[in-house]
Design an enzyme around this catalytic site. Sequence first.
Site, PDB file in Angstrom:
ATOM      1  N   HIS A  34     -66.833  11.181 108.235  1.00 34.18           N
ATOM      2  CA  HIS A  34     -67.983  11.717 108.985  1.00 34.18           C
ATOM      3  C   HIS A  34     -67.474  12.702 110.042  1.00 34.18           C
ATOM      4  CE1 HIS A  34     -71.421  11.904 111.679  1.00 34.18           C
ATOM      5  NE2 HIS A  34     -72.142  11.484 110.659  1.00 34.18           N
TER       6      HIS A  34
ATOM      7  N   GLU B 239     -73.196  17.671 105.622  1.00 32.28           N
ATOM      8  CA  GLU B 239     -73.861  17.606 106.923  1.00 32.28           C
ATOM      9  C   GLU B 239     -73.354  18.737 107.814  1.00 32.28           C
ATOM     10  OE1 GLU B 239     -75.156  13.347 108.018  1.00 32.28           O
ATOM     11  OE2 GLU B 239     -73.011  13.426 108.339  1.00 32.28           O
TER      12      GLU B 239
END
Length: 226
Positions: free
Chosen positions: A85, A154
């Site tokens: 992430h 993302e």
Amino acid sequence: MGKLIVANWKLNPLTVLEAQHLAEAISEVSPHRVVLCPPTPFLTVVKYSLLGAQDVFWKAKGPFTGQVSPAMLQNLGVKYAIIGHSERRSLGETSQEVREKAAAALEYNITPIVCVGHGTTVEQDELEVVDVLRQQLDDSLVGLPAEKIVVAYEPVWAIGSGKAATPDHAEKIGIFVQTKYQIKTVLYGGSVNDTNSASFLAQPHVGGLLVGTASLRPDEFNRIIA
Ligand code: PGA
């Protein structure tokens, strides 16, 4: 056909009771495959049909203080792990480490959700996105079986900012990642909410969603997965 919707709770909530209540408030009925990713200490106390971890280490056991073992996650019934992430990459995690972690997860039958993304502004992202994604994906996926990996795209500027990318942009990236890397499921993440989720899910090459902030609001998250 159902898509994959992943709730990334990040470092929330603070207590066992709140975590249990949050999970209980989330519907088990959805046309999609829904995965909850609570913080590691809550993985054993949250009840939900599909659970994911927010990170995993590349070794299963040994002298590795503070790490999360893929073997232990498997033993808990965890089926997915978010890996790389941007909030971890910003603390120094490299694509090579992401690759090692994804390989270890696969060894224990945990599906890696490999996160990639770039850009702190929309403008920078439009100019450089494909180049940077190519670098991140080349390094994060080398030697791994593409058909067993989920990629989450993302854009950094969209995470937690309230400003999502357009569904068109997510679709373009979905096509790029699918064709160049043979990844079947490409998620979009970054300020997904109950107003924009349907338009992302309607894109044929967006295989699902990675949802942060809105996954902590059960009513809103239930509307997203409905
Ligand atoms: P957000 O977070 O939905 O709050 O933008 C998404 C994520 O970081 O996974």
